[in-house]
Design a protein around this motif. Structure first.
Motif, PDB file in Angstrom:
ATOM      1  N   ARG A  39       0.836  -1.202   0.000  1.00 10.31           N
ATOM      2  CA  ARG A  39       0.000   0.000   0.000  1.00 10.31           C
ATOM      3  C   ARG A  39       0.876   1.259   0.000  1.00 10.31           C
ATOM      4  N   CYS A  43       1.160   4.312  -2.856  1.00  8.75           N
ATOM      5  CA  CYS A  43       1.012   5.744  -2.557  1.00  8.75           C
ATOM      6  C   CYS A  43       2.209   6.537  -3.064  1.00  8.75           C
ATOM      7  N   THR A 153      -6.045  14.670  -5.391  1.00 12.08           N
ATOM      8  CA  THR A 153      -5.950  13.395  -6.119  1.00 12.08           C
ATOM      9  C   THR A 153      -5.024  12.428  -5.400  1.00 12.08           C
ATOM     10  N   SER A 155      -4.132  12.610  -2.191  1.00  8.34           N
ATOM     11  CA  SER A 155      -4.727  12.303  -0.885  1.00  8.34           C
ATOM     12  C   SER A 155      -5.803  11.229  -1.010  1.00  8.34           C
ATOM     13  N   ALA A 156      -6.638  11.341  -2.035  1.00  3.40           N
ATOM     14  CA  ALA A 156      -7.677  10.337  -2.245  1.00  3.40           C
ATOM     15  C   ALA A 156      -7.059   8.969  -2.505  1.00  3.40           C
ATOM     16  N   GLY A 157      -5.961   8.946  -3.270  1.00  2.00           N
ATOM     17  CA  GLY A 157      -5.286   7.675  -3.511  1.00  2.00           C
ATOM     18  C   GLY A 157      -4.741   7.063  -2.238  1.00  2.00           C
ATOM     19  N   LEU A 159      -5.839   7.608   0.884  1.00  2.00           N
ATOM     20  CA  LEU A 159      -6.967   7.177   1.718  1.00  2.00           C
ATOM     21  C   LEU A 159      -7.576   5.875   1.202  1.00  2.00           C
ATOM     22  N   LEU A 160      -7.710   5.753  -0.106  1.00  2.00           N
ATOM     23  CA  LEU A 160      -8.281   4.529  -0.663  1.00  2.00           C
ATOM     24  C   LEU A 160      -7.328   3.343  -0.515  1.00  2.00           C
ATOM     25  N   ALA A 161      -6.029   3.613  -0.619  1.00  2.00           N
ATOM     26  CA  ALA A 161      -5.059   2.522  -0.460  1.00  2.00           C
ATOM     27  C   ALA A 161      -5.116   1.928   0.937  1.00  2.00           C
ATOM     28  N   ARG A 163      -7.855   2.151   3.032  1.00  2.00           N
ATOM     29  CA  ARG A 163      -9.232   2.133   3.512  1.00  2.00           C
ATOM     30  C   ARG A 163      -9.485   0.885   4.364  1.00  2.00           C
ATOM     31  N   ILE A 223     -13.621   6.523   5.929  1.00  2.00           N
ATOM     32  CA  ILE A 223     -12.887   5.726   4.941  1.00  2.00           C
ATOM     33  C   ILE A 223     -11.950   4.711   5.584  1.00  2.00           C
ATOM     34  N   LEU A 224     -11.259   5.100   6.635  1.00  2.00           N
ATOM     35  CA  LEU A 224     -10.202   4.251   7.192  1.00  2.00           C
ATOM     36  C   LEU A 224     -10.702   3.283   8.257  1.00  2.00           C
TER      37      LEU A 224
END
Length: 226
Positions: A39, A43, A153, A155-157, A159-161, A163, A223-224
């Motif tokens: 992960r 990132c 963009t 930051s979203a990556g 957070l999703l990585a 999650r 999300i997390l």
């Protein structure tokens, strides 16, 4: 009646328990998610890709060689900081991460350290009244929007990585994820943006890191948390 024992609820029959188990476990399959190291690598790869893309755009726009070199050196140095924050704050399992005090200190000191770096990196200083009007202010506004979009963009990556990986302190982890993404956006814009004026760097680049840290804190629990 007060002295009588409280009646125990009847347990469901074996047939009922088996039916509940079949219903709840239907279509479930054992699987293993990505490791923390994988992960973290994703990132860093995303942040590096964004920096590389804006470096390519800056080269096509004939940005000065000194400006490109300075921005690239800054991106490399702060890339190591991003890796350290990801390792200490997100990559390891929740129980094995740094203490809450350490991670909270990182969340507070990281944007302060970055703003100090921008002040050191500035090539010129103008009075704030001159910066706040006219072409300088317009340039800072548009540059800040692009920096915010790029940082969001990344930051979203991040957070999703990560999650669903933090049941203990998801808001704090979200803040760190937002700061890492904000750094990615600010460093990329530091390469593409031709301005090295101090107020511009603080408002158009540095405050994006702070804003995305608050954004990560706000959405981290959603999300997390598992």
């Amino acid at each position: 009646m007060d002295d009588l024992p409280w009646p125990k609820p009847e347990a469901p029959s074996k047939q009922c328990s088996a039916a509940i188990e079949r219903t709840c476990t239907k279509d479930l399959h054992a699987s293993r998610g990505l490791s923390g190291g994988a992960r973290m690598a994703l990132c860093l790869a995303l942040s590096s890709t964004v920096v590389g893309f804006l470096y390519w755009l800056a080269q096509r726009a004939d940005r000065s060689e000194l400006g490109l070199r300075t921005g690239l050196y800054g991106a490399l140095g702060w890339g190591a900081v991003q890796a350290a924050v990801l390792f200490a704050g997100l990559a390891r399992p929740p129980g094995a991460r740094g203490s809450c005090a350490l991670r909270f200190a990182l969340a507070l000191l990281l944007p302060v350290a970055f703003l100090c770096y921008l002040a050191f990196d500035a090539w010129s200083f103008v009075p704030f009244a001159e910066f706040a009007h006219g072409a300088r202010a317009e340039h800072a506004f548009h540059c800040g929007l692009v920096s915010l979009f790029v940082g969001a963009t990344v930051s979203a990556g991040v957070l999703l990585a990560f999650r669903g990986t933090d049941p203990l302190t998801p808001r704090l982890s979200g803040a760190l994820a937002g700061l890492v993404g904000g750094l990615g956006g600010a460093l990329a814009m530091g390469i593409a943006c031709p301005s090295h004026e101090a107020w511009h760097l603080w408002f158009a680049h540095g405050l994006v890191v702070v804003a995305l840290g608050f954004f990560g804190f706000a959405v981290g629990r959603r999300i997390l948390a598992p």
